[in-house]
Design a protein around this motif. Sequence first.
Motif, mmCIF file in Angstrom:
data_model
loop_
_atom_site.group_PDB
_atom_site.id
_atom_site.type_symbol
_atom_site.label_atom_id
_atom_site.label_comp_id
_atom_site.label_asym_id
_atom_site.label_seq_id
_atom_site.Cartn_x
_atom_site.Cartn_y
_atom_site.Cartn_z
ATOM 1 N N ALA A 1 0.846 4.022 -2.927
ATOM 2 C CA ALA A 1 0.463 5.408 -2.630
ATOM 3 C C ALA A 1 1.538 6.370 -3.134
ATOM 4 O O ALA A 1 1.235 7.387 -3.774
ATOM 5 C CB ALA A 1 0.240 5.581 -1.131
ATOM 6 N N LYS B 1 -7.153 9.875 -5.600
ATOM 7 C CA LYS B 1 -7.352 10.041 -4.159
ATOM 8 C C LYS B 1 -6.118 10.541 -3.410
ATOM 9 O O LYS B 1 -6.237 11.257 -2.421
ATOM 10 C CB LYS B 1 -7.789 8.700 -3.547
ATOM 11 N N VAL B 2 -4.926 10.114 -3.826
ATOM 12 C CA VAL B 2 -3.765 10.352 -2.957
ATOM 13 C C VAL B 2 -2.792 11.428 -3.448
ATOM 14 O O VAL B 2 -1.918 11.847 -2.688
ATOM 15 C CB VAL B 2 -2.979 9.031 -2.704
ATOM 16 N N TYR C 1 -5.631 3.224 -3.342
ATOM 17 C CA TYR C 1 -4.742 4.391 -3.270
ATOM 18 C C TYR C 1 -4.450 4.910 -4.684
ATOM 19 O O TYR C 1 -3.308 4.934 -5.149
ATOM 20 C CB TYR C 1 -3.459 4.038 -2.502
ATOM 21 N N THR D 1 0.824 -1.208 0.000
ATOM 22 C CA THR D 1 0.000 0.000 0.000
ATOM 23 C C THR D 1 0.861 1.262 0.000
ATOM 24 O O THR D 1 0.612 2.206 -0.759
ATOM 25 C CB THR D 1 -0.941 -0.016 1.217
ATOM 26 N N ALA E 1 1.360 10.340 -3.782
ATOM 27 C CA ALA E 1 1.256 10.807 -2.393
ATOM 28 C C ALA E 1 2.581 11.466 -2.009
ATOM 29 O O ALA E 1 3.653 11.012 -2.423
ATOM 30 C CB ALA E 1 0.951 9.637 -1.453
ATOM 31 N N LEU F 1 -9.342 6.021 3.983
ATOM 32 C CA LEU F 1 -8.942 4.845 3.203
ATOM 33 C C LEU F 1 -8.610 3.685 4.130
ATOM 34 O O LEU F 1 -8.186 3.900 5.280
ATOM 35 C CB LEU F 1 -7.697 5.173 2.361
ATOM 36 N N ILE G 1 -0.309 10.919 3.871
ATOM 37 C CA ILE G 1 -1.188 9.857 4.364
ATOM 38 C C ILE G 1 -0.765 9.431 5.761
ATOM 39 O O ILE G 1 0.387 9.031 5.974
ATOM 40 C CB ILE G 1 -1.155 8.663 3.392
ATOM 41 N N SER H 1 -5.714 6.944 7.136
ATOM 42 C CA SER H 1 -5.929 5.646 6.520
ATOM 43 C C SER H 1 -5.399 4.527 7.396
ATOM 44 O O SER H 1 -4.593 4.752 8.292
ATOM 45 C CB SER H 1 -5.253 5.608 5.153
#
Lengths: 246, 246
Positions: free
Chosen positions: B39, B95-96, B91, B35, B44, B84, B101, B71
């Motif tokens: 991301a 969204k990121v 991800y 993840t 991110a 999240l 995060i 998240s």
Amino acid sequence: MNNKLDVFISSQSFQEEDLRDRTVVVLDVLRASSTIVTALHNGAKGVIPVGDMGDASKISQNLDSPHYLLSGEKDGVKIEGYDLGNSPLDYTTEKVESKTIIFNTTNGTKAIKRSGLATEVVIGSFLNLNTIVEYLQSIENDITLVCAGWRGRLALEDLLCAGNIIAELVNGTLPEYVQDGAKVAFGLYEKIGDDIEDAIRNSNYAIRLKDIVSEDDLRYCCKRNELKVLPVMKEGIISDFHGEKE
Amino acid sequence: MNNKLDVFISSQSFQEEDLRDRTVVVLDVLRASSTIVTALHNGAKGVIPVGDMGDASKISQNLDSPHYLLSGEKDGVKIEGYDLGNSPLDYTTEKVESKTIIFNTTNGTKAIKRSGLATEVVIGSFLNLNTIVEYLQSIENDITLVCAGWRGRLALEDLLCAGNIIAELVNGTLPEYVQDGAKVAFGLYEKIGDDIEDAIRNSNYAIRLKDIVSEDDLRYCCKRNELKVLPVMKEGIISDFHGEKE
């Protein structure tokens, strides 16, 4: 047998709760398990595992001195003033027959102490592998093999011993759904095959303590099925139940 | 490269001191590492790993709400009120991108937190395997691969990822003297070969969470070398150093 089978690589790699109501086999090939098995084979009445010298001396004060031996190691070396160290070859009939051995060792004892919620705790090694396997085949209970490891780390010799026990238990074919630890131990067994002694000679422990663990000790601890001993812990004392429990 | 190489099977299976001055790669294949890598790949700005919801909400109070996402998971499930969960496929860039995060996860975060004495901490997975290997080949420092595991236990998917990293690092031939943990991880790699997805589908974690971890997630996390991301932890924030550090 259709028991659930699990393996932990060190005494730090599980929660005590994970062992509840299970049959636990503690493996500390170099050398605590091998020493306990040898002592019982040579007629020792029992082995009391302790975690430190303080405990050892407290217990010894309650026993008549002709009947017990203080034994054990710290960092592989015999503790000063003790009767015996941690070389299994020192535990001869002459020295240990009819004695209770107060056994102070680092990683093996820790694994045993953390097995308090288990139904029973038995001590395994290459030396008594078949006796352990026969016993495990005779019971219905779920089984966890606890490798002593070294300071929380994986120790190759212990995991390899676990793999050998599993291979015998499952007749060479691992059921699809067993715990990850059992898969990894079995995989190590498959990889190493009969080269047990070579693999263990190159393990971290053997290399780390190569000036302390003699070649004779190493070769001895790698022998499979030398001794018919079933060391079971009852009320703090490990004694031989071979012929009684199977 | 001629670095010393070690592997730990879970965040409980070492002393923090064992990581001093080493380069540590944290592996939590299902799913924290995968993840984090995803991301960062999708833009991110950074990932702040936290150990519990209290820490997460404290940190979020110091950030402007349009710029961060809360998240993470507990027992595999998205925490209520969070933006999240722990499915890497959530991800997305949409969204990121440009967000920080705050990532609350069980085992992965624990491994990161216990790596405080390391020279540096990077995050590895199958997805960014080659990028990790290239980076490790470029440094002189000793290397420890820390598998997140599960509650102290070995998790097959993490150890298998470690084995794959080692195989690439050593070009398929393990030097005779490496740590036992590295030998076992490498042995697992040799045994499983390219059947990574199948092996992981039958791992304890995948079976335990089969109602939560989707087939898509599982397949995605098993892909090798999908993303060129080098997540490095600096002052509590993980960001992508790909292209800067190698």
